[in-house]
Design a protein around this motif. Sequence first.
Motif, PDB file in Angstrom:
ATOM      1  N   ASN A   1     -15.591   0.585  -6.793  1.00 57.08           N
ATOM      2  CA  ASN A   1     -14.350   1.018  -7.447  1.00 57.08           C
ATOM      3  C   ASN A   1     -13.165   0.107  -7.137  1.00 57.08           C
ATOM      4  O   ASN A   1     -12.028   0.428  -7.428  1.00 57.08           O
ATOM      5  CB  ASN A   1     -14.030   2.494  -7.167  1.00 57.08           C
ATOM      6  CG  ASN A   1     -13.624   2.768  -5.736  1.00 57.08           C
ATOM      7  OD1 ASN A   1     -13.434   1.853  -4.957  1.00 57.08           O
ATOM      8  ND2 ASN A   1     -13.481   4.031  -5.388  1.00 57.08           N
ATOM      9  N   PHE A   2     -13.449  -1.039  -6.583  1.00 60.08           N
ATOM     10  CA  PHE A   2     -12.408  -2.051  -6.394  1.00 60.08           C
ATOM     11  C   PHE A   2     -12.358  -2.878  -7.673  1.00 60.08           C
ATOM     12  O   PHE A   2     -13.370  -3.407  -8.118  1.00 60.08           O
ATOM     13  CB  PHE A   2     -12.768  -2.946  -5.205  1.00 60.08           C
ATOM     14  CG  PHE A   2     -11.688  -3.910  -4.824  1.00 60.08           C
ATOM     15  CD1 PHE A   2     -10.642  -3.506  -4.012  1.00 60.08           C
ATOM     16  CD2 PHE A   2     -11.706  -5.222  -5.283  1.00 60.08           C
ATOM     17  CE1 PHE A   2      -9.626  -4.391  -3.659  1.00 60.08           C
ATOM     18  CE2 PHE A   2     -10.696  -6.106  -4.928  1.00 60.08           C
ATOM     19  CZ  PHE A   2      -9.655  -5.690  -4.118  1.00 60.08           C
TER      20      PHE A   2
ATOM     21  N   ASN B   1      -8.355 -11.646  -6.598  1.00 63.68           N
ATOM     22  CA  ASN B   1      -9.105 -11.091  -5.462  1.00 63.68           C
ATOM     23  C   ASN B   1     -10.621 -11.263  -5.632  1.00 63.68           C
ATOM     24  O   ASN B   1     -11.399 -10.714  -4.870  1.00 63.68           O
ATOM     25  CB  ASN B   1      -8.757  -9.602  -5.284  1.00 63.68           C
ATOM     26  CG  ASN B   1      -9.074  -8.788  -6.523  1.00 63.68           C
ATOM     27  OD1 ASN B   1     -10.030  -9.079  -7.243  1.00 63.68           O
ATOM     28  ND2 ASN B   1      -8.299  -7.760  -6.769  1.00 63.68           N
TER      29      ASN B   1
ATOM     30  N   VAL C   1       0.939  -6.669   2.223  1.00 61.92           N
ATOM     31  CA  VAL C   1       0.630  -5.236   2.331  1.00 61.92           C
ATOM     32  C   VAL C   1       0.305  -4.626   0.975  1.00 61.92           C
ATOM     33  O   VAL C   1       0.858  -5.004  -0.052  1.00 61.92           O
ATOM     34  CB  VAL C   1       1.807  -4.407   2.908  1.00 61.92           C
ATOM     35  CG1 VAL C   1       1.835  -4.485   4.401  1.00 61.92           C
ATOM     36  CG2 VAL C   1       3.112  -4.805   2.277  1.00 61.92           C
TER      37      VAL C   1
ATOM     38  N   LEU D   1      -2.428  -4.705  -0.830  1.00 64.28           N
ATOM     39  CA  LEU D   1      -3.160  -5.463  -1.842  1.00 64.28           C
ATOM     40  C   LEU D   1      -4.668  -5.241  -1.789  1.00 64.28           C
ATOM     41  O   LEU D   1      -5.418  -5.925  -2.456  1.00 64.28           O
ATOM     42  CB  LEU D   1      -2.832  -6.954  -1.710  1.00 64.28           C
ATOM     43  CG  LEU D   1      -1.363  -7.305  -1.981  1.00 64.28           C
ATOM     44  CD1 LEU D   1      -1.137  -8.797  -1.879  1.00 64.28           C
ATOM     45  CD2 LEU D   1      -0.919  -6.806  -3.351  1.00 64.28           C
TER      46      LEU D   1
ATOM     47  N   LYS E   1      -6.755  -4.862   1.230  1.00 64.87           N
ATOM     48  CA  LYS E   1      -7.565  -5.345   2.354  1.00 64.87           C
ATOM     49  C   LYS E   1      -8.358  -4.199   2.991  1.00 64.87           C
ATOM     50  O   LYS E   1      -9.570  -4.309   3.184  1.00 64.87           O
ATOM     51  CB  LYS E   1      -6.676  -6.015   3.409  1.00 64.87           C
ATOM     52  CG  LYS E   1      -5.920  -7.223   2.877  1.00 64.87           C
ATOM     53  CD  LYS E   1      -5.101  -7.896   3.955  1.00 64.87           C
ATOM     54  CE  LYS E   1      -4.007  -7.005   4.536  1.00 64.87           C
ATOM     55  NZ  LYS E   1      -2.975  -6.595   3.580  1.00 64.87           N
TER      56      LYS E   1
ATOM     57  N   HIS F   1      -9.137  -1.406   1.721  1.00 66.59           N
ATOM     58  CA  HIS F   1     -10.118  -0.954   0.732  1.00 66.59           C
ATOM     59  C   HIS F   1     -11.385  -1.822   0.801  1.00 66.59           C
ATOM     60  O   HIS F   1     -12.507  -1.306   0.879  1.00 66.59           O
ATOM     61  CB  HIS F   1      -9.473  -1.026  -0.652  1.00 66.59           C
ATOM     62  CG  HIS F   1     -10.306  -0.444  -1.756  1.00 66.59           C
ATOM     63  ND1 HIS F   1      -9.776   0.332  -2.758  1.00 66.59           N
ATOM     64  CD2 HIS F   1     -11.636  -0.534  -2.032  1.00 66.59           C
ATOM     65  CE1 HIS F   1     -10.746   0.693  -3.583  1.00 66.59           C
ATOM     66  NE2 HIS F   1     -11.875   0.174  -3.174  1.00 66.59           N
TER      67      HIS F   1
ATOM     68  N   LYS G   1      -7.408   4.948 -11.964  1.00 62.88           N
ATOM     69  CA  LYS G   1      -6.889   5.995 -11.080  1.00 62.88           C
ATOM     70  C   LYS G   1      -6.654   7.280 -11.876  1.00 62.88           C
ATOM     71  O   LYS G   1      -6.844   8.369 -11.365  1.00 62.88           O
ATOM     72  CB  LYS G   1      -5.588   5.559 -10.393  1.00 62.88           C
ATOM     73  CG  LYS G   1      -5.706   4.285  -9.594  1.00 62.88           C
ATOM     74  CD  LYS G   1      -6.254   4.497  -8.176  1.00 62.88           C
ATOM     75  CE  LYS G   1      -6.601   3.159  -7.558  1.00 62.88           C
ATOM     76  NZ  LYS G   1      -7.306   3.179  -6.301  1.00 62.88           N
TER      77      LYS G   1
ATOM     78  N   VAL H   1      -0.323  -3.185  -5.019  1.00 64.27           N
ATOM     79  CA  VAL H   1      -1.144  -2.167  -5.669  1.00 64.27           C
ATOM     80  C   VAL H   1      -0.774  -0.795  -5.105  1.00 64.27           C
ATOM     81  O   VAL H   1      -0.804   0.204  -5.796  1.00 64.27           O
ATOM     82  CB  VAL H   1      -2.642  -2.446  -5.464  1.00 64.27           C
ATOM     83  CG1 VAL H   1      -3.491  -1.386  -6.128  1.00 64.27           C
ATOM     84  CG2 VAL H   1      -3.003  -3.811  -6.004  1.00 64.27           C
TER      85      VAL H   1
HETATM   86  P1  ADP Z   1      -3.822  -3.178   2.371  1.00 65.76           P
HETATM   87  O1  ADP Z   1      -4.830  -2.767   3.384  1.00 65.76           O
HETATM   88  O2  ADP Z   1      -4.023  -4.586   1.879  1.00 65.76           O
HETATM   89  O3  ADP Z   1      -2.413  -2.936   2.792  1.00 65.76           O
HETATM   90  P2  ADP Z   1      -5.019  -1.072   0.838  1.00 65.76           P
HETATM   91  O4  ADP Z   1      -6.445  -1.489   0.931  1.00 65.76           O
HETATM   92  O5  ADP Z   1      -4.604   0.065   1.705  1.00 65.76           O
HETATM   93  O6  ADP Z   1      -4.057  -2.312   1.070  1.00 65.76           O
HETATM   94  O7  ADP Z   1      -4.671  -0.762  -0.694  1.00 65.76           O
HETATM   95  C1  ADP Z   1      -3.619   0.073  -1.102  1.00 65.76           C
HETATM   96  C2  ADP Z   1      -4.100   0.961  -2.214  1.00 65.76           C
HETATM   97  O8  ADP Z   1      -4.346   0.202  -3.375  1.00 65.76           O
HETATM   98  C3  ADP Z   1      -5.397   1.676  -1.873  1.00 65.76           C
HETATM   99  O9  ADP Z   1      -5.341   2.996  -2.355  1.00 65.76           O
HETATM  100  C4  ADP Z   1      -6.448   0.883  -2.631  1.00 65.76           C
HETATM  101  O10 ADP Z   1      -7.521   1.711  -3.028  1.00 65.76           O
HETATM  102  C5  ADP Z   1      -5.680   0.382  -3.827  1.00 65.76           C
HETATM  103  N1  ADP Z   1      -6.161  -0.909  -4.343  1.00 65.76           N
HETATM  104  C6  ADP Z   1      -5.749  -2.124  -3.953  1.00 65.76           C
HETATM  105  N2  ADP Z   1      -6.359  -3.092  -4.655  1.00 65.76           N
HETATM  106  C7  ADP Z   1      -7.190  -2.470  -5.514  1.00 65.76           C
HETATM  107  C8  ADP Z   1      -8.108  -2.922  -6.509  1.00 65.76           C
HETATM  108  N3  ADP Z   1      -8.275  -4.228  -6.781  1.00 65.76           N
HETATM  109  N4  ADP Z   1      -8.807  -1.991  -7.201  1.00 65.76           N
HETATM  110  C9  ADP Z   1      -8.635  -0.687  -6.948  1.00 65.76           C
HETATM  111  N5  ADP Z   1      -7.783  -0.189  -6.036  1.00 65.76           N
HETATM  112  C10 ADP Z   1      -7.062  -1.069  -5.315  1.00 65.76           C
END
Ligand code: ADP
Length: 470
Positions: A130-131, A137, A164, A166, A168, A170, A299, A323
């Motif tokens: 689901n990414f 990326n 932040v 983006l 990571k 996830h 979403k 994101v």
């Molecule tokens: P980081 O760790 O880089 O700060 P997160 O992994 O916490 O960011 O991502 C923030 C939110 O955005 C999460 O809810 C994540 O699921 C969502 N998200 C970020 N990039 C994507 C993507 N390419 N596809 C789906 N959801 C994403």
Amino acid sequence: MNLKDLWVSIIKKLSEELDRAQIITWFKNTAALSFEDGILVIGLPTPFYSNWHMTHFAKMTFKAAQSVEPNVKEVTYSVDNSLNDSDSRTVDILKYFPENQARKLPNKNERVTKEGVVTKIFNQKYTLDNFIIAPENRLAHAACQNVAKYPGQNYNPLFIYGGVGLGKTHLLQGTGNEIMRNDPSRFVVYTTTENFVNEVVGAIQARNMNAIRNKYRRVDCLIIDDVQFIANKDRTQEEFFHTFNALYESGKQIIISSDRPPQELKLLNERLISRFESGMTVDVKMPDYETRLAILHNKCQEAQVFINSDVLEFIAFNVTSSVRSLEGVLKRAIARYELERTSPTIKAIAEMLRETKNEVKMIGFTTQDPAPRCAVTIDSLIDSVSSYFSVPKSEVVGTSRARECMVPRQVIMYLAKTKLRMSLSKIGDLLGNRNHTTVMHSVNRINDQLKNDRQLLRDMNAITKEVGIH
Ligand code: ADP
Ligand code: MG
């Protein structure tokens, strides 16, 4: 069949064409009020629902009603403010359209492994599937997939960095989830760097460094998130360095995330930096507009709500920082939608954005409340405009950049957006596979020209009159 059963059967029939989110949203708090002389009266809770049903569902509801009850000759709508969940006339929609079982699984954030280690792993909602992949990326995602398939083999350590929100965390958790799914016996530990630092500090106080060493050196895959927090923490760096080496040397997978690349980490222990650099280093950046829009659509589907495409486009267009903020705006929009039971408008979102952002771009968007879409189809619009300008339709919808084609094409784009309220990407698809930005610029351009080009204004008036759009 009583009225309620009749309405339930009709909704079930409709669910063959509509997705669950639409059914839940638009058929909650609705009821069949009466059925006399072939006229079936459907009660809806607000005028907004009524508008929506008439423009979106009327035809298919009538067809569905007839297939369930052939005596139905007409379906009409009536607004009844008293319709709500507790009303015995309304259909308990969730009973007939329950949530997917998978969504009901408890969200296990912590697992205690057989070794007694608590790992804060694995929010099940993060998966590699689901990414959403974007050029920004793609490499990071591909590396994670490879690591999930062949842990400890090709990319070790895997170091993912970026700003932040983006994706990571996830990606890290998604990879961990997948490694365990492929082989549940694997001992995968996810930890935030903060947590690791606390553990080291605790071990120092308890004078028991061995406990922490034994614990981490037994894992098959160590995932450590936000490693930038290790800067200035000398003792933790030392401890991590040893753990890293022990795992690395026995071929165990290590996955690390950070807000900056290894060489910018300013670590006291420089050997750690070269360890980080020895494997695969990939970055994640803010996804482009199309991906942002795809994330929003996704979403909405996950949350099972239905929000107008032009509203989603507006959010994707304006939220460019992360994101996470994209999701934040969507969450607020959904909350508003659930509270007020009306679909959020561009105007409402623009106000929401202005609270946190000075500049909100409105190009190509209109803040008028979503009027019912008008009955004119895009096909007939294309036909009329092409013949008005005497240009063959095939050229107008094609790729030619000749001026004779460009003007009618832009007029169609403008009317399709402002009057038919079609989404920019849909319009682009229909007119020579152009992307949304091209469409947006065309709409904007015509909008500007209409202010001082009297000929264009006359043309536009003639066309709208002929087509029947007001
Ligand atoms: P980081 O760790 O880089 O700060 P997160 O992994 O916490 O960011 O991502 C923030 C939110 O955005 C999460 O809810 C994540 O699921 C969502 N998200 C970020 N990039 C994507 C993507 N390419 N596809 C789906 N959801 C994403
Ligand atoms: Mg994170």
